[in-house]
Enzyme design. Structure first.
Site, PDB file in Angstrom:
ATOM      1  N   ASP A 137      -3.014  -7.751  -4.543  1.00 46.64           N
ATOM      2  CA  ASP A 137      -3.512  -6.504  -3.841  1.00 46.64           C
ATOM      3  C   ASP A 137      -3.879  -5.354  -4.738  1.00 46.64           C
ATOM      4  O   ASP A 137      -3.570  -5.342  -5.852  1.00 46.64           O
ATOM      5  CB  ASP A 137      -2.073  -5.973  -3.168  1.00 46.64           C
ATOM      6  CG  ASP A 137      -2.348  -5.549  -1.775  1.00 46.64           C
ATOM      7  OD1 ASP A 137      -3.400  -5.563  -1.572  1.00 46.64           O
ATOM      8  OD2 ASP A 137      -1.305  -4.962  -0.979  1.00 46.64           O
ATOM      9  N   GLN A 141       0.565 -11.058  -2.999  1.00 47.53           N
ATOM     10  CA  GLN A 141      -0.820 -10.751  -2.763  1.00 47.53           C
ATOM     11  C   GLN A 141      -1.541 -10.106  -4.200  1.00 47.53           C
ATOM     12  O   GLN A 141      -0.828  -9.639  -4.742  1.00 47.53           O
ATOM     13  CB  GLN A 141      -0.924  -9.533  -1.723  1.00 47.53           C
ATOM     14  CG  GLN A 141      -0.262 -10.070  -0.225  1.00 47.53           C
ATOM     15  CD  GLN A 141      -0.573  -8.933   0.648  1.00 47.53           C
ATOM     16  OE1 GLN A 141       0.087  -7.789   0.212  1.00 47.53           O
ATOM     17  NE2 GLN A 141      -0.941  -8.849   1.691  1.00 47.53           N
ATOM     18  N   CYS A 194       0.781  -1.271   0.003  1.00 47.34           N
ATOM     19  CA  CYS A 194      -0.155   0.022   0.074  1.00 47.34           C
ATOM     20  C   CYS A 194       1.005   1.071   0.002  1.00 47.34           C
ATOM     21  O   CYS A 194       0.447   2.212  -0.663  1.00 47.34           O
ATOM     22  CB  CYS A 194      -1.191   0.206   1.088  1.00 47.34           C
ATOM     23  SG  CYS A 194      -0.456  -0.661   2.591  1.00 47.34           S
ATOM     24  N   LYS A 208     -12.006  -3.309   8.935  1.00 48.65           N
ATOM     25  CA  LYS A 208     -11.808  -4.362   7.826  1.00 48.65           C
ATOM     26  C   LYS A 208     -13.166  -5.406   7.767  1.00 48.65           C
ATOM     27  O   LYS A 208     -13.609  -5.511   8.710  1.00 48.65           O
ATOM     28  CB  LYS A 208     -10.536  -5.098   7.815  1.00 48.65           C
ATOM     29  CG  LYS A 208     -10.262  -5.981   8.975  1.00 48.65           C
ATOM     30  CD  LYS A 208      -9.012  -6.530   8.954  1.00 48.65           C
ATOM     31  CE  LYS A 208      -8.702  -7.563  10.083  1.00 48.65           C
ATOM     32  NZ  LYS A 208      -7.770  -8.519   9.903  1.00 48.65           N
ATOM     33  N   HIS A 262      -8.319  -0.833   0.659  1.00 47.69           N
ATOM     34  CA  HIS A 262      -7.432  -1.982   0.486  1.00 47.69           C
ATOM     35  C   HIS A 262      -8.211  -3.221   0.152  1.00 47.69           C
ATOM     36  O   HIS A 262      -9.198  -3.631   1.036  1.00 47.69           O
ATOM     37  CB  HIS A 262      -6.770  -2.212   1.598  1.00 47.69           C
ATOM     38  CG  HIS A 262      -5.852  -0.907   2.230  1.00 47.69           C
ATOM     39  ND1 HIS A 262      -4.570  -0.844   2.419  1.00 47.69           N
ATOM     40  CD2 HIS A 262      -6.396   0.174   2.711  1.00 47.69           C
ATOM     41  CE1 HIS A 262      -4.182   0.410   2.859  1.00 47.69           C
ATOM     42  NE2 HIS A 262      -5.265   1.094   3.206  1.00 47.69           N
ATOM     43  N   ARG A 271       7.704 -11.069   5.332  1.00 48.55           N
ATOM     44  CA  ARG A 271       7.362 -10.857   6.823  1.00 48.55           C
ATOM     45  C   ARG A 271       8.272 -12.121   7.389  1.00 48.55           C
ATOM     46  O   ARG A 271       8.520 -13.145   6.807  1.00 48.55           O
ATOM     47  CB  ARG A 271       5.877 -11.202   7.008  1.00 48.55           C
ATOM     48  CG  ARG A 271       5.092 -10.819   6.145  1.00 48.55           C
ATOM     49  CD  ARG A 271       4.463  -9.251   6.720  1.00 48.55           C
ATOM     50  NE  ARG A 271       3.779  -8.549   5.827  1.00 48.55           N
ATOM     51  CZ  ARG A 271       2.493  -8.844   5.673  1.00 48.55           C
ATOM     52  NH1 ARG A 271       1.855  -9.643   6.432  1.00 48.55           N
ATOM     53  NH2 ARG A 271       1.648  -8.154   4.857  1.00 48.55           N
ATOM     54  N   HIS A 288      -5.526  -1.098  -4.307  1.00 47.50           N
ATOM     55  CA  HIS A 288      -5.893   0.060  -3.690  1.00 47.50           C
ATOM     56  C   HIS A 288      -6.492   1.164  -4.398  1.00 47.50           C
ATOM     57  O   HIS A 288      -6.298   1.287  -5.338  1.00 47.50           O
ATOM     58  CB  HIS A 288      -4.739   0.771  -2.843  1.00 47.50           C
ATOM     59  CG  HIS A 288      -3.898  -0.094  -1.874  1.00 47.50           C
ATOM     60  ND1 HIS A 288      -3.035  -0.786  -2.355  1.00 47.50           N
ATOM     61  CD2 HIS A 288      -4.078  -0.511  -0.721  1.00 47.50           C
ATOM     62  CE1 HIS A 288      -2.524  -1.732  -1.516  1.00 47.50           C
ATOM     63  NE2 HIS A 288      -3.101  -1.376  -0.486  1.00 47.50           N
TER      64      HIS A 288
END
Length: 649
Positions: A391, A389, A342, A476, A522, A371, A393
């Site tokens: 992902d 991901q 992000c 979320k 997100h 991670r 946004h």
């Protein structure tokens, strides 16, 4: 003291009365059936004194809380049985030191420091001792000791119980439970006697466990058990365990050659093998196609970023413990392996002034992040250190949030529907007002939480609200999907964020010509591709839908003289976009078919003299169970259509 019953009625009892006294006051039959109580919303046993003015509901074996009570007592019964097990071997029972023995989902465990290793082969004997203890119907007794008296009991004899007592806050009650000479430090709650424990349990396995989860502390032996009210529940659960072993994505990953984790490459870092990469690319193509159709723009960002980027976003230091250490360069700059996509997308938005006419701006990326998971927490594909991901946004105006959120809900439901994962529940994670881990304005939090709930209401989704489950920057919505074995997995997630735009000071020019702050949404329907594929492997037991299968068709020629026709069949299938192999090994036909079935290939086409002469193929279709001879052109068309539509199977 006064006690209030669920119907509002109050009864008078002496100070120090217990739930047993309440049950006896109500009726003799209830006292006989009672196994515990709910006291002010908390599970109590029949021994613990009640607080003044408590609301008390008596529990019997019909209540769901009964499982918590008998599973906890079973942990004590197991510890007693282990001591007896070693006593029969000639050891002093005091040589068996006990750590902790909590209730867990479906059962219990106990951490034990034994004079010699306990193996899985010992568990049946320990089970027999447990059954004998249960049949004795031993009454339990609860009592309390002062701190020094409790410490004197264990000091110099049992370092684990000594430490547990020393770590208790001053003034906290120190309680013990006893049955037939076996005593354990414990808060409870328990059933009133061992005879109240149903005999439907099984010790499943022994594992190593560091004392209090600390790798620098002694390694204890953790014995796990499962327990249920009925024989049928136990048998069903044991079936699920066996089925889960068969479906284990790590075993199937090796068998089907999907992925590999090599210690020389690094723990928790996945090497995608050719067949596994086919699945990965198919999922990416599916998501890319859906995103482009819905107005997303694809971007790519680096695998590392300046430490200052993540300090501004708040990911560092909020998640510092779960990130790899910063890389310090000679010129004083510091970089971090990307923990989140992000912040990078925010900087793409911020590269130039934006107008309200450009919004919503939907930026999507199949971005790899890193991670630092602890070694003991790594687990195949479902817990790794590097993962990709799906992902995206969405930067939008406050007025656009609900519509965009509904669009993301629709995309997520399309993903789950396509993959046949329609059994799910939805939970909304909101902040805990008493915690200081959250950033941003309380008013923005309230607005974001309301917008998520309104979108779910409009979409007709049932949901639960989980306080304290929000991300540090915003509330979320999580989709928790149930697989064919009934196990739950948290998959897709959507978050509404008013805070990162504030932290990065991004804006757009509104219709009034003034700067306004955008809102970020997100979203990641797959979440981690690695984890998602691991779950898919287990959900389908490796038998993937045709469109997702690494090898979709195997052509089996009966003899060498049919090889040319088999290759012609392959060419026509490949021209239609299918992934096909010809098994032209010098093996018998049945062996080739068996090998293709072992590799979970959806469709096997057998060709011999008749098929070659007539331009047909003998179809063996896993989905339909079909065993028929059909024209080749018809089979090609049918299979291509199933792949094109990503048909559920």
């Amino acid at each position: 003291m006064k006690i209030r019953l669920p119907d509002g009625k109050e009864i008078e009892l002496p100070e120090g009365s217990t739930a047993r006294d309440v049950a006896e006051k109500i009726s003799r039959s209830l006292a006989k059936e009672a196994v515990g109580a709910i006291v002010n919303g908390e599970v109590y046993d029949l021994f613990k004194p009640l607080p003044e003015g408590a609301e008390v509901r008596i529990l019997t074996r019909k209540d769901p809380e009964y499982q918590l009570l008998f599973r906890h007592t079973l942990a004590h019964v197991m510890a007693q049985a282990v001591k007896e097990f070693f006593a029969k071997k000639g050891y002093d029972p005091e040589e068996v030191k006990l750590g902790i023995g909590p209730v867990i989902e479906n059962g219990f465990y106990y951490d034990i420091d034994a004079p010699e290793p306990i193996s899985d082969a010992d568990l049946p004997e320990i089970e027999k001792l447990m059954q004998r203890i249960i049949k004795k119907n031993l009454p339990l007794r609860r009592y309390v000791l002062e701190r020094e008296e409790a410490l004197a009991r264990y000091r110099g004899k049992d370092p684990y119980k000594t430490e547990l007592i020393e770590d208790l806050p001053e003034g906290e009650e120190i309680s013990f439970y006893e049955q037939e000479g076996f005593t354990d430090l414990c808060r409870g709650p328990h059933v009133p006697s061992t005879g109240k424990i149903p005999p439907h349990f099984k010790l499943t396995h022994v594992a190593g466990a560091y004392w209090r989860g600390d790798e620098s502390r002694p390694m204890l032996q953790r014995i796990y058990g499962v327990a249920f009210r009925t024989k049928e529940e136990l048998e069903h659960y044991l079936w699920q365990l066996e089925e889960a072993k068969k479906r284990d994505h790590r075993r199937l990953g090796r068998q089907l050659e999907l992925f590999h984790i090599d210690p020389m490459v690094g723990k928790g870092l996945v090497l995608w093998l050719p067949k596994g990469n086919v699945m990965r690319e198919e999922l990416v193509a599916f998501m890319r196609e859906e995103q482009v159709r819905r107005g997303y723009q694809l971007v790519t960002t680096p695998h590392i970023g300046s430490l200052e980027l993540y300090k501004t976003s708040g990911h560092y230091p909020y998640y510092a413990e779960s990130q790899f250490p910063p890389m310090e360069l000679e010129d004083g700059e510091s970089y971090l392996l990307k923990p989140m996509n992000c912040p990078h997308h925010v900087r793409i938005y911020a590269m130039r002034p934006r107008s309200y006419r450009e919004l919503p701006l939907r930026l999507a990326e199949f971005g790899t992040v890193y991670r630092f998971e602890q070694s003991g927490e790594l687990h195949g594909l479902t817990r790794v250190r590097g993962f990709t991901q799906d992902d995206a946004h969405i930067f939008c105006t406050p007025e656009q949030v609900k519509e965009e959120f509904l669009g993301v809900l629709d995309l997520t439901l399309k993903v789950f529907g396509t993959l046949g994962m329609g059994d799910f529940r939805v939970r909304i994670g909101v902040r805990d007002p008493g915690s200081d881990k959250y950033v941003g304005d309380a008013e923005h939090w309230a607005v974001a939480e309301r917008q998520i709930q309104e979108a779910c209401d409009e979409a007709g989704l049932d949901y639960t609200i989980e306080e304290g489950d929000a991300a540090f920057y915003g509330p979320k919505l999580d989709f928790v999907v149930k697989d064919v074995l009934g196990r739950e997995w948290q998959l897709g997630t959507i978050q509404v964020d008013y805070n990162l735009p504030e932290r990065f000071d991004i804006s757009y020019k509104g219709p009034d010509g003034e700067p306004h702050r955008p809102v970020m949404i997100h979203r990641a329907p797959f979440g981690s591709l690695e984890r998602f594929i691991g779950i898919l492997i287990e959900h389908f037991a490796g038998e993937f839908p045709l469109w997702l299968a690494p090898v979709q068709v195997v052509v089996v020629p009966i003899t060498d003289r049919h090889h040319d026709y088999a290759r012609k069949v392959r060419a026509e299938l490949e021209a239609a976009g299918l992934r096909v192999e010809v098994d032209d090994r010098p093996e018998r036909m049945n062996a080739k078919i068996r090998d293709a079935e072992t590799q979970k290939v959806p469709v096997i086409l057998v060709v011999g003299d008749k098929e070659q002469e007539e331009g047909t193929v003998a179809v063996r279709d896993r989905r339909s169970g079909e065993r028929a001879t059909r024209p080749l052109a018809e089979v090609v068309q049918d299979l291509a259509e199933r792949v094109r539509t990503r048909a559920r199977e």
